[in-house]
Design a protein around this motif. Structure first.
Motif, PDB file in Angstrom:
ATOM      1  N   ASP A 248       0.851  -1.193   0.000  1.00 26.87           N
ATOM      2  CA  ASP A 248       0.000   0.000   0.000  1.00 26.87           C
ATOM      3  C   ASP A 248       0.887   1.244   0.000  1.00 26.87           C
ATOM      4  N   GLN A 249       0.887   1.986  -1.086  1.00 28.08           N
ATOM      5  CA  GLN A 249       1.788   3.130  -1.219  1.00 28.08           C
ATOM      6  C   GLN A 249       1.446   4.250  -0.246  1.00 28.08           C
ATOM      7  N   GLU A 250       0.150   4.449   0.043  1.00 31.24           N
ATOM      8  CA  GLU A 250      -0.224   5.533   0.939  1.00 31.24           C
ATOM      9  C   GLU A 250       0.253   5.260   2.366  1.00 31.24           C
ATOM     10  N   ALA A 251       0.247   3.999   2.763  1.00 30.87           N
ATOM     11  CA  ALA A 251       0.759   3.650   4.095  1.00 30.87           C
ATOM     12  C   ALA A 251       2.250   3.963   4.190  1.00 30.87           C
ATOM     13  N   TRP A 252       3.006   3.615   3.150  1.00 34.23           N
ATOM     14  CA  TRP A 252       4.439   3.894   3.159  1.00 34.23           C
ATOM     15  C   TRP A 252       4.721   5.393   3.125  1.00 34.23           C
ATOM     16  N   MET A 253       3.936   6.147   2.386  1.00 33.87           N
ATOM     17  CA  MET A 253       4.147   7.593   2.332  1.00 33.87           C
ATOM     18  C   MET A 253       3.833   8.235   3.675  1.00 33.87           C
ATOM     19  N   LEU A 254       2.888   7.665   4.418  1.00 30.95           N
ATOM     20  CA  LEU A 254       2.623   8.177   5.755  1.00 30.95           C
ATOM     21  C   LEU A 254       3.783   7.843   6.693  1.00 30.95           C
ATOM     22  N   GLN A 278      10.609  -3.486  -1.321  1.00 27.23           N
ATOM     23  CA  GLN A 278       9.283  -4.088  -1.477  1.00 27.23           C
ATOM     24  C   GLN A 278       8.727  -3.896  -2.891  1.00 27.23           C
ATOM     25  N   HIS A 279       9.425  -3.090  -3.699  1.00 30.29           N
ATOM     26  CA  HIS A 279       8.961  -2.785  -5.063  1.00 30.29           C
ATOM     27  C   HIS A 279       7.528  -2.246  -5.032  1.00 30.29           C
ATOM     28  N   VAL A 280       7.304  -1.291  -4.145  1.00 35.81           N
ATOM     29  CA  VAL A 280       5.974  -0.706  -3.993  1.00 35.81           C
ATOM     30  C   VAL A 280       5.680   0.207  -5.184  1.00 35.81           C
ATOM     31  N   TYR A 281       4.509   0.025  -5.753  1.00 32.03           N
ATOM     32  CA  TYR A 281       4.109   0.905  -6.859  1.00 32.03           C
ATOM     33  C   TYR A 281       3.786   2.283  -6.293  1.00 32.03           C
ATOM     34  N   LEU A 282       4.315   3.321  -6.930  1.00 34.93           N
ATOM     35  CA  LEU A 282       4.079   4.690  -6.500  1.00 34.93           C
ATOM     36  C   LEU A 282       3.493   5.500  -7.648  1.00 34.93           C
ATOM     37  N   SER A 283       2.533   6.347  -7.312  1.00 36.73           N
ATOM     38  CA  SER A 283       1.996   7.266  -8.306  1.00 36.73           C
ATOM     39  C   SER A 283       3.040   8.324  -8.635  1.00 36.73           C
ATOM     40  N   ALA A 284       2.781   9.099  -9.669  1.00 32.88           N
ATOM     41  CA  ALA A 284       3.731  10.144 -10.075  1.00 32.88           C
ATOM     42  C   ALA A 284       3.950  11.145  -8.946  1.00 32.88           C
ATOM     43  N   GLU A 285       2.873  11.508  -8.264  1.00 29.16           N
ATOM     44  CA  GLU A 285       2.994  12.468  -7.162  1.00 29.16           C
ATOM     45  C   GLU A 285       3.848  11.907  -6.040  1.00 29.16           C
ATOM     46  N   ASN A 286       3.606  10.646  -5.683  1.00 29.28           N
ATOM     47  CA  ASN A 286       4.386  10.038  -4.604  1.00 29.28           C
ATOM     48  C   ASN A 286       5.838   9.798  -5.018  1.00 29.28           C
ATOM     49  N   ARG A 287       6.079   9.527  -6.297  1.00 28.56           N
ATOM     50  CA  ARG A 287       7.465   9.388  -6.752  1.00 28.56           C
ATOM     51  C   ARG A 287       8.231  10.702  -6.594  1.00 28.56           C
ATOM     52  N   GLU A 288       7.549  11.802  -6.869  1.00 26.50           N
ATOM     53  CA  GLU A 288       8.188  13.110  -6.700  1.00 26.50           C
ATOM     54  C   GLU A 288       8.519  13.367  -5.229  1.00 26.50           C
ATOM     55  N   LYS A 289       7.595  13.015  -4.354  1.00 33.34           N
ATOM     56  CA  LYS A 289       7.856  13.201  -2.925  1.00 33.34           C
ATOM     57  C   LYS A 289       9.040  12.348  -2.475  1.00 33.34           C
ATOM     58  N   LEU A 290       9.068  11.104  -2.938  1.00 32.16           N
ATOM     59  CA  LEU A 290      10.154  10.214  -2.543  1.00 32.16           C
ATOM     60  C   LEU A 290      11.493  10.717  -3.085  1.00 32.16           C
ATOM     61  N   ALA A 291      11.469  11.218  -4.322  1.00 33.52           N
ATOM     62  CA  ALA A 291      12.702  11.710  -4.928  1.00 33.52           C
ATOM     63  C   ALA A 291      13.239  12.925  -4.177  1.00 33.52           C
ATOM     64  N   PHE A 292      12.346  13.705  -3.603  1.00 32.74           N
ATOM     65  CA  PHE A 292      12.778  14.889  -2.851  1.00 32.74           C
ATOM     66  C   PHE A 292      13.602  14.498  -1.632  1.00 32.74           C
ATOM     67  N   ASP A 295      18.543  10.867  -1.186  1.00 30.87           N
ATOM     68  CA  ASP A 295      19.821  11.575  -1.309  1.00 30.87           C
ATOM     69  C   ASP A 295      20.324  11.473  -2.742  1.00 30.87           C
ATOM     70  N   GLY A 296      20.171  12.565  -3.498  1.00 31.61           N
ATOM     71  CA  GLY A 296      20.680  12.580  -4.861  1.00 31.61           C
ATOM     72  C   GLY A 296      19.931  11.657  -5.784  1.00 31.61           C
ATOM     73  N   GLY A 297      18.707  11.174  -5.387  1.00 32.80           N
ATOM     74  CA  GLY A 297      17.974  10.209  -6.211  1.00 32.80           C
ATOM     75  C   GLY A 297      17.117  10.870  -7.248  1.00 32.80           C
ATOM     76  N   GLU A 298      16.626  10.044  -8.146  1.00 28.94           N
ATOM     77  CA  GLU A 298      15.707  10.485  -9.184  1.00 28.94           C
ATOM     78  C   GLU A 298      14.377   9.789  -8.968  1.00 28.94           C
ATOM     79  N   ALA A 299      13.306  10.399  -9.459  1.00 29.41           N
ATOM     80  CA  ALA A 299      11.996   9.767  -9.359  1.00 29.41           C
ATOM     81  C   ALA A 299      11.973   8.505 -10.207  1.00 29.41           C
ATOM     82  N   ARG A 300      11.455   7.439  -9.616  1.00 29.01           N
ATOM     83  CA  ARG A 300      11.443   6.173 -10.334  1.00 29.01           C
ATOM     84  C   ARG A 300      10.312   6.156 -11.339  1.00 29.01           C
TER      85      ARG A 300
END
Length: 300
Positions: A248-254, A278-292, A295-300
């Protein structure tokens, strides 16, 4: 003998009919092609009938074709006229934020009056922003409108709360809880009132979780706990949910939000690594948050 006479009479009638039809064709009164005439003469009864049907088809076909073309032409003109009308109507349209910030005072005041007369509730975010506008009149109108919306919202919230306390059914609980969530999301509550209402919202969601067990509702409950500042309780709820529903991507983002709120860089990195592993599927919005936060990462 009688049959021969009848045949001769019918043949004579046929010839007379063919003669009349041929004359009409030559005069242009029957719009048929010339190759139909031999068939008319050689096939008694059916020949003339076929000629008449063909002539009728040609006439109605042309009329139908003309009518269809005329209808298409009119529709095209109407469509073009509507497009021009839309473009002319949109000529003076500007974004609300731009009108409040950039445009001249007359545009700002006209826009403000338009929002107040149409549906102030639909423009709550713009009205709240307009409260800080440099134009005193615009700020006054916006503050008055927001105050009126807040008053009506408080009244409805009190009615729902009273109904729930009088009759604590599941229906009343859901109505009170959902509206309180919308009220908090609108930003109308401020200061100590907001904190009290957020704690109340978390308690209502806890009661709903006792009745129904769904991932979306539990994420909503954990989010309400985090908003109320009860981070330990929120982490306990979300940790259990992640263990039960690891994709669940929303649980991980929380989880990521809680780690960021605690300013725990190690916990943030652990959450990011767990999401990757876990290879969790992330929406475009959540990928941007994760990339932020990576450390030096890119949005998947």
């Amino acid at each position: 003998m009688i049959s021969l006479v009848i045949a001769a009479v019918l043949l004579l009638i046929h010839m007379l009919v063919c003669l009349v039809l041929s004359t009409l064709v030559k005069l242009g009164m029957l719009p048929v092609r010339g190759h139909m005439l031999p068939a008319m003469v050689l096939v008694p009864l059916w020949g003339p009938l076929l000629l008449v049907l063909c002539a009728r088809g040609e006439a109605f076909g042309d009329a139908l074709e003309d009518g269809t073309l005329e209808s298409l032409r009119l529709n095209d003109e109407i469509r073009r006229g509507m497009q021009v009308q839309v473009r002319e109507g949109d000529a003076g349209v500007v974004p609300l934020e731009e009108a409040l910030i950039v445009n001249d005072p007359s545009d700002r005041r006209r826009l403000m009056l338009s929002m107040l007369t149409e549906d102030p509730d639909a423009y709550l975010a713009q009205l709240q922003a307009a409260k800080l506008n440099d134009d005193v009149e615009v700020a006054h109108y916006a503050a008055t409108a927001v105050a009126q919306i807040s008053k009506e919202s408080d009244l409805k919230l009190q009615q729902l709360e009273r109904a729930f306390k009088t009759d604590p059914t599941a229906e009343n609980l859901d109505a009170y809880c959902d509206y309180l969530g919308e009220y908090l999301a609108s930003g109308l509550a401020e200061g100590r009132v907001e904190q009290i209402q957020r704690q109340q919202y978390a308690r209502l969601l806890a009661r709903r979780c006792e009745r129904e067990d769904g991932a979306a509702l539990r994420i909503r409950y954990a989010t309400a706990l985090a908003d109320a500042g009860e981070l330990d309780e929120a982490e306990a709820v979300i940790t259990q949910l992640v263990a039960e529903v690891p994709d669940d991507q929303e649980a991980w983002m929380l989880c990521l939000r809680l780690a960021v709120t605690r300013r725990d860089g190690e916990a943030v990195q652990q959450v990011i690594d767990a999401i990757d592993n876990q290879h969790v599927y992330l929406s475009a919005e959540n990928r941007e948050k994760l990339a932020f936060w990576r450390d030096g990462g890119e949005a998947r």
